[in-house]
Design a protein around this motif. Structure first.
Motif, PDB file in Angstrom:
ATOM      1  N   TYR A  48     -10.213   7.756   0.048  1.00 29.62           N
ATOM      2  CA  TYR A  48     -10.027   9.055  -0.598  1.00 29.62           C
ATOM      3  C   TYR A  48     -10.277  10.158   0.430  1.00 29.62           C
ATOM      4  O   TYR A  48     -11.280  10.123   1.146  1.00 29.62           O
ATOM      5  CB  TYR A  48     -10.983   9.238  -1.775  1.00 29.62           C
ATOM      6  CG  TYR A  48     -11.086  10.682  -2.218  1.00 29.62           C
ATOM      7  CD1 TYR A  48      -9.977  11.344  -2.747  1.00 29.62           C
ATOM      8  CD2 TYR A  48     -12.270  11.395  -2.077  1.00 29.62           C
ATOM      9  CE1 TYR A  48     -10.046  12.671  -3.109  1.00 29.62           C
ATOM     10  CE2 TYR A  48     -12.355  12.736  -2.450  1.00 29.62           C
ATOM     11  CZ  TYR A  48     -11.246  13.356  -2.974  1.00 29.62           C
ATOM     12  OH  TYR A  48     -11.314  14.682  -3.327  1.00 29.62           O
ATOM     13  N   GLU A  73     -22.006   3.411   0.710  1.00 33.63           N
ATOM     14  CA  GLU A  73     -21.497   2.126   0.248  1.00 33.63           C
ATOM     15  C   GLU A  73     -22.171   1.665  -1.046  1.00 33.63           C
ATOM     16  O   GLU A  73     -21.601   0.881  -1.804  1.00 33.63           O
ATOM     17  CB  GLU A  73     -21.689   1.062   1.334  1.00 33.63           C
ATOM     18  CG  GLU A  73     -20.837   1.324   2.573  1.00 33.63           C
ATOM     19  CD  GLU A  73     -20.945   0.222   3.594  1.00 33.63           C
ATOM     20  OE1 GLU A  73     -21.655  -0.760   3.321  1.00 33.63           O
ATOM     21  OE2 GLU A  73     -20.318   0.346   4.663  1.00 33.63           O
ATOM     22  N   GLY A  96     -20.480   4.574  -3.591  1.00 33.96           N
ATOM     23  CA  GLY A  96     -19.112   5.017  -3.345  1.00 33.96           C
ATOM     24  C   GLY A  96     -18.940   6.520  -3.222  1.00 33.96           C
ATOM     25  O   GLY A  96     -17.817   7.007  -3.072  1.00 33.96           O
ATOM     26  N   LYS A 152      -9.230   0.726  -4.667  1.00 33.76           N
ATOM     27  CA  LYS A 152      -9.894   0.389  -3.398  1.00 33.76           C
ATOM     28  C   LYS A 152      -9.143   1.022  -2.218  1.00 33.76           C
ATOM     29  O   LYS A 152      -8.960   0.412  -1.161  1.00 33.76           O
ATOM     30  CB  LYS A 152     -10.025  -1.130  -3.223  1.00 33.76           C
ATOM     31  CG  LYS A 152     -10.978  -1.769  -4.231  1.00 33.76           C
ATOM     32  CD  LYS A 152     -11.132  -3.247  -4.001  1.00 33.76           C
ATOM     33  CE  LYS A 152     -12.244  -3.827  -4.860  1.00 33.76           C
ATOM     34  NZ  LYS A 152     -12.118  -3.536  -6.304  1.00 33.76           N
ATOM     35  N   TYR A 153      -8.731   2.267  -2.422  1.00 37.76           N
ATOM     36  CA  TYR A 153      -8.049   3.060  -1.411  1.00 37.76           C
ATOM     37  C   TYR A 153      -9.051   4.040  -0.783  1.00 37.76           C
ATOM     38  O   TYR A 153     -10.104   4.331  -1.351  1.00 37.76           O
ATOM     39  CB  TYR A 153      -6.912   3.868  -2.047  1.00 37.76           C
ATOM     40  CG  TYR A 153      -5.586   3.154  -2.133  1.00 37.76           C
ATOM     41  CD1 TYR A 153      -5.502   1.761  -2.136  1.00 37.76           C
ATOM     42  CD2 TYR A 153      -4.400   3.870  -2.244  1.00 37.76           C
ATOM     43  CE1 TYR A 153      -4.276   1.122  -2.234  1.00 37.76           C
ATOM     44  CE2 TYR A 153      -3.171   3.243  -2.344  1.00 37.76           C
ATOM     45  CZ  TYR A 153      -3.117   1.862  -2.340  1.00 37.76           C
ATOM     46  OH  TYR A 153      -1.903   1.226  -2.435  1.00 37.76           O
ATOM     47  N   GLN A 210     -11.045   4.787  -5.989  1.00 35.75           N
ATOM     48  CA  GLN A 210     -12.031   3.730  -6.228  1.00 35.75           C
ATOM     49  C   GLN A 210     -11.407   2.565  -6.983  1.00 35.75           C
ATOM     50  O   GLN A 210     -11.649   1.397  -6.666  1.00 35.75           O
ATOM     51  CB  GLN A 210     -13.233   4.281  -6.991  1.00 35.75           C
ATOM     52  CG  GLN A 210     -14.127   5.186  -6.153  1.00 35.75           C
ATOM     53  CD  GLN A 210     -15.245   5.811  -6.957  1.00 35.75           C
ATOM     54  OE1 GLN A 210     -15.281   5.724  -8.186  1.00 35.75           O
ATOM     55  NE2 GLN A 210     -16.180   6.451  -6.257  1.00 35.75           N
ATOM     56  N   LYS A 225       0.839  -1.184   0.000  1.00 35.39           N
ATOM     57  CA  LYS A 225       0.000   0.000   0.000  1.00 35.39           C
ATOM     58  C   LYS A 225       0.885   1.249   0.000  1.00 35.39           C
ATOM     59  O   LYS A 225       1.942   1.257   0.631  1.00 35.39           O
ATOM     60  CB  LYS A 225      -0.915   0.017   1.227  1.00 35.39           C
ATOM     61  CG  LYS A 225      -2.056  -0.984   1.168  1.00 35.39           C
ATOM     62  CD  LYS A 225      -2.975  -0.797   2.352  1.00 35.39           C
ATOM     63  CE  LYS A 225      -4.183  -1.721   2.252  1.00 35.39           C
ATOM     64  NZ  LYS A 225      -5.139  -1.517   3.384  1.00 35.39           N
TER      65      LYS A 225
END
Length: 225
Positions: free
Chosen positions: A31, A73, A76, A28-29, A25, A3
């Motif tokens: 923001y 969720e 997003g 999958k980090y 997105q 990461k």
């Protein structure tokens, strides 16, 4: 695959936030919109009638600020909350926009928000955009990007953004505001907007949105591997 921290800095209206969101997105980090944090504090100061030349008032007002990000969720999307209230739309209006650079240059404000931003990115796996992310907040970020675009292009983009939010605005006013913010952000004494020595510059004037995202994802892939 390790990461990393991705720091995206640049001028107002060059597409930092929307690009950073899509990069986060895709990876999958998390923001983090640092600009929204400064806008939220600005809104708080406006609501509290905080005197920006009274350091004690500023400190007291900052003690009553609680900022959180809530992610939907289902789609997003991310919205910012100030003291428990959703202010995502309110902070994008011209009243806040006209004042945010003045608030952002205050030393006490920057110290408070930089500390919070560092806590949010402590575990890496973060994309954060702003003006001093690669130089002050995360000077050791694995990937630093500096985004720019021509003033006219940025003004048109900001106008369209406001229209999409149902807000009225004047192109000349937006252009003048962006030019003023460019000057204030780059000449302020506290954490000025500058390109980090090791940042990759991307001029988005003639790039499609997808191209901006792809460029940064390619750079991130190299760092992660």
């Amino acid at each position: 695959m390790k990461k990393i921290i991705i720091a995206i800095d640049g001028l107002s209206g060059c597409g930092k936030s929307t690009t950073a969101k899509s990069v986060a997105q895709a990876l999958k980090y998390a923001y983090i919109d640092s600009g929204a944090m400064y806008r939220a504090v600005t809104l708080h100061f406006l609501n509290q009638h905080t005197n920006l030349r009274n350091i004690e008032q500023i400190r007291q007002s900052l003690e009553r600020v609680n900022i959180d990000f809530h992610v939907n969720e289902a789609d997003g999307t991310q919205r910012i909350f100030l003291n428990g209230q959703d202010v995502e739309d309110e902070i994008r209006g011209m009243e806040v926009t006209e004042s945010v650079s003045e608030v952002s240059k205050i030393k006490e404000v920057r110290q408070a928000l930089v500390a919070k931003q560092r806590r949010l990115g402590a575990d890496k796996g973060v994309v954060m955009d702003g003006r001093d992310i690669g130089t002050v907040v995360f000077p050791h970020a694995e990937l630093k990007v500096f985004m720019s675009a021509k003033l006219e292009v940025r003004a048109e983009r900001r106008l369209n953004e406001l229209k999409e939010r149902g807000q009225s605005a004047d192109l000349a006013q937006i252009r003048d505001n962006l030019a003023k913010r460019d000057h204030m952000d780059s000449t302020r004494a506290e954490s000025p907007l500058v390109k980090a020595i090791d940042a990759v510059e991307i001029d988005t004037s003639d790039l499609r949105f997808e191209e901006q995202v792809t460029k940064i994802l390619e750079l991130a892939g190299q760092k992660m591997n």
